[in-house]
Scaffold this active site. Sequence first.
Site, PDB file in Angstrom:
ATOM      1  N   GLU A  16       1.826  -1.919  12.039  1.00 46.59           N
ATOM      2  CA  GLU A  16       0.595  -2.420  12.662  1.00 46.59           C
ATOM      3  C   GLU A  16      -0.185  -3.278  11.677  1.00 46.59           C
ATOM      4  OE1 GLU A  16      -1.727   0.940  13.924  1.00 46.59           O
ATOM      5  OE2 GLU A  16      -0.054   1.855  15.006  1.00 46.59           O
ATOM      6  N   LYS A  59      -3.286  -4.117   9.501  1.00 51.65           N
ATOM      7  CA  LYS A  59      -4.373  -3.255   9.004  1.00 51.65           C
ATOM      8  C   LYS A  59      -5.682  -4.021   9.182  1.00 51.65           C
ATOM      9  CE  LYS A  59      -5.612  -0.304   5.144  1.00 51.65           C
ATOM     10  NZ  LYS A  59      -6.971  -0.802   4.893  1.00 51.65           N
ATOM     11  N   ASP A  88      -9.414  -5.087   8.986  1.00 48.54           N
ATOM     12  CA  ASP A  88     -10.437  -4.904   7.957  1.00 48.54           C
ATOM     13  C   ASP A  88     -11.814  -4.743   8.607  1.00 48.54           C
ATOM     14  OD1 ASP A  88     -11.554  -4.674   5.519  1.00 48.54           O
ATOM     15  OD2 ASP A  88     -11.381  -6.781   4.956  1.00 48.54           O
ATOM     16  N   TYR A 121      -6.034   3.005  17.401  1.00 46.15           N
ATOM     17  CA  TYR A 121      -4.708   3.142  16.795  1.00 46.15           C
ATOM     18  C   TYR A 121      -4.316   4.559  16.378  1.00 46.15           C
ATOM     19  CZ  TYR A 121      -7.682   2.600  12.646  1.00 46.15           C
ATOM     20  OH  TYR A 121      -8.673   2.732  11.718  1.00 46.15           O
ATOM     21  N   LYS A 148      -0.393  -3.295   1.293  1.00 47.17           N
ATOM     22  CA  LYS A 148      -1.461  -4.267   1.093  1.00 47.17           C
ATOM     23  C   LYS A 148      -0.905  -5.670   0.897  1.00 47.17           C
ATOM     24  CE  LYS A 148      -5.286  -2.025   1.239  1.00 47.17           C
ATOM     25  NZ  LYS A 148      -6.197  -2.053   0.232  1.00 47.17           N
ATOM     26  N   CYS A 161     -14.057   4.976 -32.426  1.00 49.21           N
ATOM     27  CA  CYS A 161     -14.620   4.835 -31.081  1.00 49.21           C
ATOM     28  C   CYS A 161     -15.882   3.968 -31.151  1.00 49.21           C
ATOM     29  CB  CYS A 161     -14.959   6.220 -30.535  1.00 49.21           C
ATOM     30  SG  CYS A 161     -15.940   6.160 -29.028  1.00 49.21           S
ATOM     31  N   CYS A 207     -19.151   6.294 -30.418  1.00 53.60           N
ATOM     32  CA  CYS A 207     -19.652   7.362 -31.290  1.00 53.60           C
ATOM     33  C   CYS A 207     -19.145   7.252 -32.721  1.00 53.60           C
ATOM     34  CB  CYS A 207     -19.288   8.730 -30.712  1.00 53.60           C
ATOM     35  SG  CYS A 207     -17.531   9.078 -30.786  1.00 53.60           S
ATOM     36  N   CYS A 259     -10.493   8.557 -28.263  1.00 54.57           N
ATOM     37  CA  CYS A 259     -11.599   8.868 -29.159  1.00 54.57           C
ATOM     38  C   CYS A 259     -11.544  10.367 -29.413  1.00 54.57           C
ATOM     39  CB  CYS A 259     -12.924   8.498 -28.482  1.00 54.57           C
ATOM     40  SG  CYS A 259     -14.345   9.451 -29.033  1.00 54.57           S
ATOM     41  N   CYS A 284     -19.379  12.519 -28.168  1.00 55.61           N
ATOM     42  CA  CYS A 284     -19.314  11.098 -27.837  1.00 55.61           C
ATOM     43  C   CYS A 284     -20.133  10.839 -26.568  1.00 55.61           C
ATOM     44  CB  CYS A 284     -17.863  10.679 -27.623  1.00 55.61           C
ATOM     45  SG  CYS A 284     -17.734   8.968 -27.051  1.00 55.61           S
TER      46      CYS A 284
HETATM   47  S1  IVH Z   1      -4.175   4.736  10.617  1.00 48.60           S
HETATM   48  C1  IVH Z   1      -4.220   9.081   8.947  1.00 48.60           C
HETATM   49  N1  IVH Z   1      -3.972   2.246  11.408  1.00 48.60           N
HETATM   50  O1  IVH Z   1      -7.404   1.699   7.052  1.00 48.60           O
HETATM   51  C2  IVH Z   1      -4.124   7.624   9.167  1.00 48.60           C
HETATM   52  N2  IVH Z   1      -5.695   2.764   9.852  1.00 48.60           N
HETATM   53  O2  IVH Z   1      -6.904   2.762   4.335  1.00 48.60           O
HETATM   54  C3  IVH Z   1      -5.291   7.016   9.820  1.00 48.60           C
HETATM   55  N3  IVH Z   1      -7.125   0.876   9.253  1.00 48.60           N
HETATM   56  O3  IVH Z   1      -9.441   4.540   7.219  1.00 48.60           O
HETATM   57  C4  IVH Z   1      -5.412   5.561   9.709  1.00 48.60           C
HETATM   58  N4  IVH Z   1      -6.129  -0.623  10.527  1.00 48.60           N
HETATM   59  O4  IVH Z   1     -10.104   2.513   8.669  1.00 48.60           O
HETATM   60  C5  IVH Z   1      -4.638   3.105  10.630  1.00 48.60           C
HETATM   61  N5  IVH Z   1      -3.698   0.102  12.237  1.00 48.60           N
HETATM   62  C6  IVH Z   1      -4.359   0.942  11.472  1.00 48.60           C
HETATM   63  C7  IVH Z   1      -5.470   0.548  10.685  1.00 48.60           C
HETATM   64  C8  IVH Z   1      -6.106   1.497   9.880  1.00 48.60           C
HETATM   65  C9  IVH Z   1      -7.124  -0.410   9.673  1.00 48.60           C
HETATM   66  C10 IVH Z   1      -8.073   1.428   8.269  1.00 48.60           C
HETATM   67  C11 IVH Z   1      -8.721   2.732   8.665  1.00 48.60           C
HETATM   68  C12 IVH Z   1      -8.373   3.704   7.566  1.00 48.60           C
HETATM   69  C13 IVH Z   1      -8.019   2.796   6.442  1.00 48.60           C
HETATM   70  C14 IVH Z   1      -7.073   3.501   5.487  1.00 48.60           C
END
Ligand code: IVH
Length: 709
Positions: free
Chosen positions: A124, A126, A128, A242, A330, A424, A427, A442, A448
């Site tokens: 999927e 991600k 933002d 999602y 990412k 260090c 300190c 250190c 420190c």
């Molecule tokens: S699944 C337990 N699916 O990314 C898994 N998250 O870094 C629940 N996010 O807190 C998350 N798109 O706010 C999921 N297609 C997607 C997403 C997604 C954006 C965000 C979400 C989550 C964060 C995690």
Amino acid sequence: MKKAVETLTREEAAAELAFLAEQIALNDIAYHQKDAPLISDADYDALKRRNDAIEERFPDLRRSDSPSLKVGAATADGFEKVVHTVPMLSLGNLFSEEDVFDFMAKIRRFLGLPDNAEIEMVAEPKIDGLSFSAVYEDGHLTVAATRGDGAVGENITANLKTIKDLPNPLNEISENLFDAPVHHIEVRGEVYMSKTDFLALNQMQATAGKKTFANPRNAAAGSLRQLDAAITATRPLKLFAYAVGAVDVEPWQTHAAFLEKLKSWGFPVNPLIRVCKNEAEMLSFYRDMIERRSSLDYDIDGVVYKVNRLDLQRRLGFIARSPRWAVAHKFPAQQAVTRLKRIRIQVGRTGALTPVADLEPVNVGGVLVSHATLHNADELVRKDIREGDTVVIQRAGDVIPQVVRVLTDKRPTGAIPFVFPDACPACGARAVREGDDAVIYCTGSLTCPAQVVEGLKHFVSKNALDIEGLGEKNIELFYRLGWLCSSKDIFSLEKNHAFDILQLEGWGQKSASNLFEAIARVAAGTDLDRFIYALGIREVGEATARVLAHHFGTWAAFETAMKKENARDQLLEIESVGPVMADYIADFFAEPHNQALLQELCSAVVVRPFISDTGRSLPLAGKTIVFTGTLTEMTRAEAKALALAAGAKVASSVSAKTSFVVAGAAAGSKLKTAENLNIPVVSEADFHQMLDSTQKTSYDDKKTYRKTI
Ligand code: IVH
């Protein structure tokens, strides 16, 4: 006359809980928002106690709008709090294609599948934006919340209802004849603002002389978290659904089928989502998203991969705060070229000396960067980084920016190699390298100031004690002023310095009392795992803190064990604790200074036992298990995770404390020891049976996720 709670039938209990939820909510509004209480405090408390008592007897009847889920009511300057029944966890991150192969290999290993086994993954984009949770009862939205700290969010029901994309009521609530009907479901997803709408909104804001937003994400957050939902209603917010949180039944077997169900209920589901058969398809989806990124009208910062089959998701479970069955991949770091002005040495809480680059500020993918980490002394030499150099830097996601390489042809004449200090900078204590460790430390420890301040920052940080209002700047300031010298001073800050704080610039009655309240909340009760993590013992991260909390159960048990001669051996009995970690932990407790500090801390803070707050007894609570031999139905890692989730401790060797041994094929010496000590030995099948009650994913079972390891 009311019936005693013990004699209520289920129906009576459900009806009374509905009545109590309404009555208490009415009184909350009268008291907090209208300043006109309808009943006495004592009568109000009696209503709350009755509600709690009924819920304790019938935990599955707890309503999503139950007064017990609300921590404090809405005040004039804040949102009401909502406790997430199933915590909203975050995702682990992958940064390279190789990471994706490793992630999939780990899943196969955990599940005991061959290296080439096909595992269907849903890929999927991600989004933002900011995540939301929306609870529906019989198709009607009852409560919506932000993620907050994952355990407690803010009640944004009125705000979310203004988003046109959100179906309410759900489109199709009469299910397919063969499906079990879903009465209670918490749908999760992301609220975002399109790039077009963001630009238009900023233009309008600027014309009206109002504040503009830095990016669509901030604009979405600022618009959703408006106390006056009428303002949210004027903002062009959108959403994608999602994920699922708490749910009473799950009549779908895969995540893809769940997404179809979401669509049929009327939720927007991202149209780019694809099911992938293998790593090659996952990576091709990823590359495709990178290409499309700039042409999409909403920001994405990576892709998310999720195991499609829910039975596999359940087996995989969670580690610390992220699922093993999902991960974020990412997008690559964005790079820029700038000049490195100076190399500075930063001292961490463990004394690690980290070189940091002060840079000529430069815009990297929309964020202004003025510092980058240089990791350690060896890295400086390897990359031959010098003050005055022109360097390529990169940043990916929330990770600290890094220096990738030096453009040596631009090096100014006379630039000399950096000489790492042997003392260090904070300190003056000797700086030494331990063995072959790349890090130089250190040796000043508690003398420190930098180590002390960093330790304090760690102590109050989000995943440790999470004391709001005591940010890094305040810690530094209070330390400089001599008000905070060690973590214990936090709890006497109000008594000793309430007046002083009010004299500081930027502080008023309100901010000071917010801070003292946040401290008092932590003092009144904090989770054992958080407390252990907060101590900042070297090598003890969140996951280890959780393992220790789980193993010992209470602070008293942990501390008592650590004060004994055999502390190290007791630690080594825990499966995931190795010799180095055991040494650090045992050394920490052996240090008289730490003993004195712990004594003071524990008289100021109530540390809650680890499991009891889930409110239900786990099938293997209190048991210590040892696995031996080859298991056939699951891998050792999976068996261990299941045992931990069921409340057991897993030890590596058999002793008189072992409750039973699970013996697989070709079990050897551990089985012998068990027989000699008369410890019960069970088969893998027996073990499965014991676990059976934790295998369901009912609404109630999901409540224990936070406590699974
Ligand atoms: S699944 C337990 N699916 O990314 C898994 N998250 O870094 C629940 N996010 O807190 C998350 N798109 O706010 C999921 N297609 C997607 C997403 C997604 C954006 C965000 C979400 C989550 C964060 C995690």
